[in-house]
Design a protein around this motif. Structure first.
Motif, PDB file in Angstrom:
ATOM      1  N   ASP A  37      10.512  18.767  28.079  1.00  0.00           N
ATOM      2  CA  ASP A  37       9.655  19.175  26.948  1.00  0.00           C
ATOM      3  C   ASP A  37      10.266  20.577  26.791  1.00  0.00           C
ATOM      4  OD1 ASP A  37       8.003  20.701  25.254  1.00  0.00           O
ATOM      5  OD2 ASP A  37       6.223  19.879  26.136  1.00  0.00           O
ATOM      6  N   VAL A  38      11.137  20.675  25.551  1.00  0.00           N
ATOM      7  CA  VAL A  38      11.797  21.992  25.393  1.00  0.00           C
ATOM      8  C   VAL A  38      11.068  22.893  24.229  1.00  0.00           C
ATOM      9  CG1 VAL A  38      13.974  21.316  26.346  1.00  0.00           C
ATOM     10  CG2 VAL A  38      13.457  21.061  24.016  1.00  0.00           C
ATOM     11  N   SER A  39       9.642  22.567  24.022  1.00  0.00           N
ATOM     12  CA  SER A  39       8.932  23.261  23.020  1.00  0.00           C
ATOM     13  C   SER A  39       8.914  24.539  22.984  1.00  0.00           C
ATOM     14  CB  SER A  39       7.721  22.547  22.848  1.00  0.00           C
ATOM     15  OG  SER A  39       7.760  21.235  22.757  1.00  0.00           O
ATOM     16  N   GLU A  40       8.862  25.086  24.203  1.00  0.00           N
ATOM     17  CA  GLU A  40       8.960  26.729  24.147  1.00  0.00           C
ATOM     18  C   GLU A  40      10.033  27.410  23.756  1.00  0.00           C
ATOM     19  OE1 GLU A  40       7.160  28.315  27.763  1.00  0.00           O
ATOM     20  OE2 GLU A  40       5.672  26.699  27.885  1.00  0.00           O
ATOM     21  N   ASN A  41      11.276  26.557  23.434  1.00  0.00           N
ATOM     22  CA  ASN A  41      12.465  27.353  23.178  1.00  0.00           C
ATOM     23  C   ASN A  41      12.955  26.919  21.840  1.00  0.00           C
ATOM     24  OD1 ASN A  41      14.798  28.752  23.171  1.00  0.00           O
ATOM     25  ND2 ASN A  41      15.399  28.219  25.201  1.00  0.00           N
ATOM     26  N   ILE A  94       3.148  25.007  38.006  1.00  0.00           N
ATOM     27  CA  ILE A  94       3.066  23.590  37.352  1.00  0.00           C
ATOM     28  C   ILE A  94       1.664  23.585  37.069  1.00  0.00           C
ATOM     29  CG2 ILE A  94       3.174  21.311  37.533  1.00  0.00           C
ATOM     30  CD1 ILE A  94       5.626  21.559  39.333  1.00  0.00           C
ATOM     31  N   ASP A  95       0.537  23.692  37.660  1.00  0.00           N
ATOM     32  CA  ASP A  95      -0.861  23.500  37.283  1.00  0.00           C
ATOM     33  C   ASP A  95      -1.193  24.298  36.202  1.00  0.00           C
ATOM     34  OD1 ASP A  95      -1.161  21.521  39.225  1.00  0.00           O
ATOM     35  OD2 ASP A  95      -1.896  22.843  40.566  1.00  0.00           O
ATOM     36  N   GLN A  96      -0.483  25.428  35.952  1.00  0.00           N
ATOM     37  CA  GLN A  96      -0.891  26.610  35.080  1.00  0.00           C
ATOM     38  C   GLN A  96      -0.475  26.046  33.759  1.00  0.00           C
ATOM     39  OE1 GLN A  96       0.309  30.240  36.557  1.00  0.00           O
ATOM     40  NE2 GLN A  96      -1.302  30.206  38.212  1.00  0.00           N
ATOM     41  N   GLU A  97       1.031  25.250  33.665  1.00  0.00           N
ATOM     42  CA  GLU A  97       1.587  25.024  32.340  1.00  0.00           C
ATOM     43  C   GLU A  97       0.608  23.708  31.892  1.00  0.00           C
ATOM     44  OE1 GLU A  97       5.547  23.959  33.452  1.00  0.00           O
ATOM     45  OE2 GLU A  97       5.924  25.944  33.646  1.00  0.00           O
ATOM     46  N   GLU A  98       0.899  23.447  30.594  1.00  0.00           N
ATOM     47  CA  GLU A  98       0.278  22.270  29.975  1.00  0.00           C
ATOM     48  C   GLU A  98       1.007  21.072  30.453  1.00  0.00           C
ATOM     49  OE1 GLU A  98       0.133  20.182  25.611  1.00  0.00           O
ATOM     50  OE2 GLU A  98       0.060  22.180  25.733  1.00  0.00           O
ATOM     51  N   LYS A  99       0.319  20.252  31.129  1.00  0.00           N
ATOM     52  CA  LYS A  99       1.075  18.941  31.848  1.00  0.00           C
ATOM     53  C   LYS A  99       1.315  17.886  30.673  1.00  0.00           C
ATOM     54  CE  LYS A  99      -0.642  19.376  36.544  1.00  0.00           C
ATOM     55  NZ  LYS A  99      -1.497  18.791  37.390  1.00  0.00           N
ATOM     56  N   VAL A 100       2.390  17.281  30.583  1.00  0.00           N
ATOM     57  CA  VAL A 100       2.692  16.168  29.818  1.00  0.00           C
ATOM     58  C   VAL A 100       2.670  14.929  30.581  1.00  0.00           C
ATOM     59  CG1 VAL A 100       4.641  15.096  28.428  1.00  0.00           C
ATOM     60  CG2 VAL A 100       4.425  17.620  28.591  1.00  0.00           C
ATOM     61  N   GLU A 101       2.087  14.172  29.978  1.00  0.00           N
ATOM     62  CA  GLU A 101       1.796  12.621  30.689  1.00  0.00           C
ATOM     63  C   GLU A 101       3.321  12.186  30.845  1.00  0.00           C
ATOM     64  OE1 GLU A 101       0.028   8.299  29.828  1.00  0.00           O
ATOM     65  OE2 GLU A 101      -1.019   9.888  28.459  1.00  0.00           O
ATOM     66  N   GLY A 138      10.275  18.597  16.431  1.00  0.00           N
ATOM     67  CA  GLY A 138       9.896  19.636  15.910  1.00  0.00           C
ATOM     68  C   GLY A 138       9.812  19.777  14.552  1.00  0.00           C
ATOM     69  N   VAL A 139       9.948  18.484  13.619  1.00  0.00           N
ATOM     70  CA  VAL A 139       9.726  18.431  12.352  1.00  0.00           C
ATOM     71  C   VAL A 139       8.470  17.595  12.261  1.00  0.00           C
ATOM     72  CG1 VAL A 139      10.599  17.853  10.262  1.00  0.00           C
ATOM     73  CG2 VAL A 139      11.947  18.856  11.520  1.00  0.00           C
ATOM     74  N   GLN A 140       8.790  16.354  12.576  1.00  0.00           N
ATOM     75  CA  GLN A 140       7.605  15.248  12.545  1.00  0.00           C
ATOM     76  C   GLN A 140       6.431  15.446  13.755  1.00  0.00           C
ATOM     77  OE1 GLN A 140       9.227  11.149  12.724  1.00  0.00           O
ATOM     78  NE2 GLN A 140      10.978  11.907  13.101  1.00  0.00           N
ATOM     79  N   TYR A 176      21.053  24.069  19.464  1.00  0.00           N
ATOM     80  CA  TYR A 176      20.844  22.709  19.888  1.00  0.00           C
ATOM     81  C   TYR A 176      20.110  21.713  19.340  1.00  0.00           C
ATOM     82  CZ  TYR A 176      23.722  24.812  23.401  1.00  0.00           C
ATOM     83  OH  TYR A 176      25.134  25.497  24.032  1.00  0.00           O
ATOM     84  N   GLY A 177      19.675  22.132  18.067  1.00  0.00           N
ATOM     85  CA  GLY A 177      18.517  21.373  17.338  1.00  0.00           C
ATOM     86  C   GLY A 177      19.214  19.840  17.184  1.00  0.00           C
ATOM     87  N   ILE A 178      20.103  19.516  17.098  1.00  0.00           N
ATOM     88  CA  ILE A 178      20.635  18.267  16.971  1.00  0.00           C
ATOM     89  C   ILE A 178      20.147  17.298  18.061  1.00  0.00           C
ATOM     90  CG2 ILE A 178      22.910  18.634  18.087  1.00  0.00           C
ATOM     91  CD1 ILE A 178      24.117  16.488  16.021  1.00  0.00           C
ATOM     92  N   PHE A 179      19.753  17.903  19.311  1.00  0.00           N
ATOM     93  CA  PHE A 179      19.386  17.378  20.388  1.00  0.00           C
ATOM     94  C   PHE A 179      18.071  17.139  20.394  1.00  0.00           C
ATOM     95  CE2 PHE A 179      23.086  19.499  22.879  1.00  0.00           C
ATOM     96  CZ  PHE A 179      24.108  18.684  22.418  1.00  0.00           C
ATOM     97  N   ALA A 180      17.240  17.499  19.494  1.00  0.00           N
ATOM     98  CA  ALA A 180      15.772  17.374  19.429  1.00  0.00           C
ATOM     99  C   ALA A 180      15.456  15.886  19.007  1.00  0.00           C
ATOM    100  CB  ALA A 180      15.092  18.397  18.582  1.00  0.00           C
ATOM    101  N   GLY A 181      14.570  15.150  19.937  1.00  0.00           N
ATOM    102  CA  GLY A 181      14.219  14.002  19.712  1.00  0.00           C
ATOM    103  C   GLY A 181      15.245  12.704  20.234  1.00  0.00           C
TER     104      GLY A 181
END
Length: 122
Positions: A82-86, A45-52, A66-68, A96-101
């Protein structure tokens, strides 16, 4: 039998080949038994980018589509992920792009891809 074995051992090519084979076997065994250091979950977890950690309104969550914003977040039962890596799966053109945001709890529960089911109660 014994005489044939002695003749075989006299052949240097066979002896050298056998020694090389044995040495390679020993080397492979040695590499296979070297202890590896496992990374703990905390270190990973420490090695990954932490999200506040914070709360999102539906409007705030919609920005992470993924657009805005290059980041892609989805929510399930109020938990934001955070599913940005996929992006292949959750990005604008992903299956599953309809679920984004969005909070996709109801869609997942009903196995639905209907936009009207997004951002509903869990």
């Amino acid at each position: 039998g014994m005489m044939m074995l002695l003749n075989l051992l006299e052949d240097r090519g066979v002896l050298i080949g056998g020694l090389i084979g044995f040495a390679l076997f020993c080397l492979a065994y040695w590499f296979a038994t070297i202890p590896t250091r496992e990374v703990s979950a905390e270190e990973e977890i420490d090695q990954e980018e932490k999200v506040e950690e914070r709360d999102f309104t539906y409007d705030q969550l919609r920005v992470y589509d993924g657009v805005q914003n290059e980041k892609v977040f989805i929510a399930v039962c109020g938990e934001v992920f955070d599913v940005s890596e996929n992006l292949a799966m959750y990005g604008p053109n992903g299956s599953y792009g309809i679920f984004a945001g969005h909070d996709c709890s109801r869609c997942l529960a009903k196995m639905s891809f209907e936009q009207s089911e997004l951002d509903g109660d869990c």
